[in-house]
Design a protein around this motif. Structure first.
Motif, PDB file in Angstrom:
ATOM      1  N   ASP A 134     -80.458  63.976  41.225  1.00  0.00           N
ATOM      2  CA  ASP A 134     -80.626  64.002  42.684  1.00  0.00           C
ATOM      3  C   ASP A 134     -81.890  64.766  43.054  1.00  0.00           C
ATOM      4  OD1 ASP A 134     -79.953  66.782  42.571  1.00  0.00           O
ATOM      5  OD2 ASP A 134     -77.834  66.261  42.674  1.00  0.00           O
ATOM      6  N   HIS A 141     -76.254  73.500  52.300  1.00  0.00           N
ATOM      7  CA  HIS A 141     -76.882  73.784  51.013  1.00  0.00           C
ATOM      8  C   HIS A 141     -76.785  75.261  50.640  1.00  0.00           C
ATOM      9  CE1 HIS A 141     -79.095  69.835  51.263  1.00  0.00           C
ATOM     10  NE2 HIS A 141     -78.885  69.910  49.963  1.00  0.00           N
ATOM     11  N   TYR A 166     -67.052  59.356  52.882  1.00  0.00           N
ATOM     12  CA  TYR A 166     -67.321  59.107  51.463  1.00  0.00           C
ATOM     13  C   TYR A 166     -67.023  57.650  51.101  1.00  0.00           C
ATOM     14  CZ  TYR A 166     -66.884  59.401  46.386  1.00  0.00           C
ATOM     15  OH  TYR A 166     -67.016  59.174  45.044  1.00  0.00           O
ATOM     16  N   ARG A 167     -65.882  57.130  51.585  1.00  0.00           N
ATOM     17  CA  ARG A 167     -65.525  55.740  51.286  1.00  0.00           C
ATOM     18  C   ARG A 167     -66.552  54.777  51.881  1.00  0.00           C
ATOM     19  NH1 ARG A 167     -60.195  57.931  51.874  1.00  0.00           N
ATOM     20  NH2 ARG A 167     -60.192  57.579  54.126  1.00  0.00           N
ATOM     21  N   GLU A 202     -69.740  54.797  49.742  1.00  0.00           N
ATOM     22  CA  GLU A 202     -69.533  54.091  48.476  1.00  0.00           C
ATOM     23  C   GLU A 202     -69.514  52.576  48.688  1.00  0.00           C
ATOM     24  OE1 GLU A 202     -69.215  55.501  45.173  1.00  0.00           O
ATOM     25  OE2 GLU A 202     -70.265  56.958  46.436  1.00  0.00           O
ATOM     26  N   HIS A 207     -75.571  57.693  47.467  1.00  0.00           N
ATOM     27  CA  HIS A 207     -74.334  58.355  47.048  1.00  0.00           C
ATOM     28  C   HIS A 207     -74.323  59.789  47.555  1.00  0.00           C
ATOM     29  CE1 HIS A 207     -70.912  59.572  44.630  1.00  0.00           C
ATOM     30  NE2 HIS A 207     -71.619  60.591  44.199  1.00  0.00           N
ATOM     31  N   GLU A 208     -73.173  60.223  48.046  1.00  0.00           N
ATOM     32  CA  GLU A 208     -72.964  61.614  48.434  1.00  0.00           C
ATOM     33  C   GLU A 208     -71.631  62.062  47.860  1.00  0.00           C
ATOM     34  OE1 GLU A 208     -75.178  63.331  49.706  1.00  0.00           O
ATOM     35  OE2 GLU A 208     -76.502  62.011  50.843  1.00  0.00           O
ATOM     36  N   THR A 209     -71.543  63.316  47.482  1.00  0.00           N
ATOM     37  CA  THR A 209     -70.271  63.823  46.973  1.00  0.00           C
ATOM     38  C   THR A 209     -69.368  64.203  48.141  1.00  0.00           C
ATOM     39  OG1 THR A 209     -70.959  66.153  46.897  1.00  0.00           O
ATOM     40  CG2 THR A 209     -71.461  64.773  44.962  1.00  0.00           C
ATOM     41  N   LEU A 210     -68.078  64.164  47.904  1.00  0.00           N
ATOM     42  CA  LEU A 210     -67.125  64.562  48.934  1.00  0.00           C
ATOM     43  C   LEU A 210     -67.308  66.036  49.280  1.00  0.00           C
ATOM     44  CD1 LEU A 210     -64.759  63.913  50.774  1.00  0.00           C
ATOM     45  CD2 LEU A 210     -63.216  64.311  48.839  1.00  0.00           C
ATOM     46  N   GLY A 211     -67.662  66.840  48.277  1.00  0.00           N
ATOM     47  CA  GLY A 211     -67.887  68.257  48.526  1.00  0.00           C
ATOM     48  C   GLY A 211     -69.030  68.493  49.493  1.00  0.00           C
ATOM     49  N   TRP A 212     -70.120  67.728  49.313  1.00  0.00           N
ATOM     50  CA  TRP A 212     -71.269  67.856  50.208  1.00  0.00           C
ATOM     51  C   TRP A 212     -70.914  67.424  51.633  1.00  0.00           C
ATOM     52  CZ3 TRP A 212     -75.725  69.524  51.890  1.00  0.00           C
ATOM     53  CH2 TRP A 212     -76.415  68.793  52.859  1.00  0.00           C
ATOM     54  N   THR A 220     -68.014  67.415  53.059  1.00  0.00           N
ATOM     55  CA  THR A 220     -67.113  68.407  53.651  1.00  0.00           C
ATOM     56  C   THR A 220     -67.890  69.638  54.104  1.00  0.00           C
ATOM     57  OG1 THR A 220     -65.285  67.653  52.248  1.00  0.00           O
ATOM     58  CG2 THR A 220     -65.075  69.840  53.236  1.00  0.00           C
TER      59      THR A 220
END
Length: 235
Positions: free
Chosen positions: A68, A120, A153-154, A157, A163-168, A170
């Motif tokens: 990334d 961040h 997130y869904r 995708e 792409h992004e993480t669910l953690g990011w 949130t």
């Protein structure tokens, strides 16, 4: 008296509207639709995508074998590049609309950068960013498209372009809600179908759209009404 107040608001020029929120909340779709709706209502408007370049840097990172953008330039480097690129984009958008007299429909604004910095964990950068972004006027209306991070997130995708993480997601959602500007944002339920979200937005801008568009808007929920600025609650 109320009618005359509304008439004065409709005569006042809508200079800028901002749509903010986490990735996947539908900012770009709604900003495009709002700009088109304003033009159709006889109020010239221009869409402006005030991106910070994170997606662009991410693609470069992947081509260079990095997962990334942050792994490519580091957290501080990413926040610096993002802050500068978004500042330039907003400046160009405001200058363009000042020259043309068109309404600026902003897909992202300064609050997006503050939220990104917080998500961040680079809080010391926020003071610098706020000093730089202070030259920009606040939009007359700022819509925060509220969406559950898991649904965001869904959506990301499904579209398959990034792409992004669910953690990011949130962390970004939490960051938006912790901003000092948060009470001034108009919350919009972005979990509804896109056409219903558009109606919510137009309802809040009824003073500029006129009676026909106001009638087409959806009724406000109690939560949405409580988050309206005082200038719009009487509309």
């Amino acid at each position: 008296m109320v009618r005359s107040l509304r008439a004065r608001r409709r005569r006042r020029r809508l200079r800028s509207v901002a749509l903010i929120g986490i990735d996947g909340s539908g900012k770009t779709t709604q900003a495009h639709q709002l700009a088109d709706a304003l033009v159709a209502a006889g109020r010239p408007a221009t869409y402006h995508r005030n991106a910070g370049g994170r997606r662009w840097l991410g693609r470069i990172a992947q081509r260079l074998g990095r997962p990334d953008a942050q792994r490519l330039v580091g957290r501080d480097g990413l926040l610096a590049v993002e802050s500068v690129l978004r500042w330039l984009a907003i400046a160009l958008a405001l200058i363009s609309c000042l020259v043309t007299g068109r309404t600026a429909v902003m897909d992202r604004y300064s609050a997006c950068q503050y939220a990104s910095i917080r998500a961040h964990g680079g809080h010391r950068w926020e003071r610098l960013a706020r000093a730089g972004y202070r030259v920009f006027p606040q939009p007359q209306v700022t819509f925060l498209l509220s969406l559950d991070p898991a649904e965001a997130y869904r959506r990301i995708e499904r579209r398959g372009t990034d792409h992004e993480t669910l953690g990011w997601l949130t962390a970004a959602d939490t960051a938006y809600r912790a901003l000092p500007e948060y009470p001034t944002f108009i919350l919009v339920d972005a979990g509804r179908p896109a056409d219903e979200v558009s109606k919510q937005i137009r309802h809040h801008l009824a003073d500029w759209f006129g009676a026909d568009e106001a009638a087409a808007g959806l009724p406000l929920t109690t939560g949405e009404r409580e988050n309206q600025p005082e200038s719009l609650k009487s509309a």
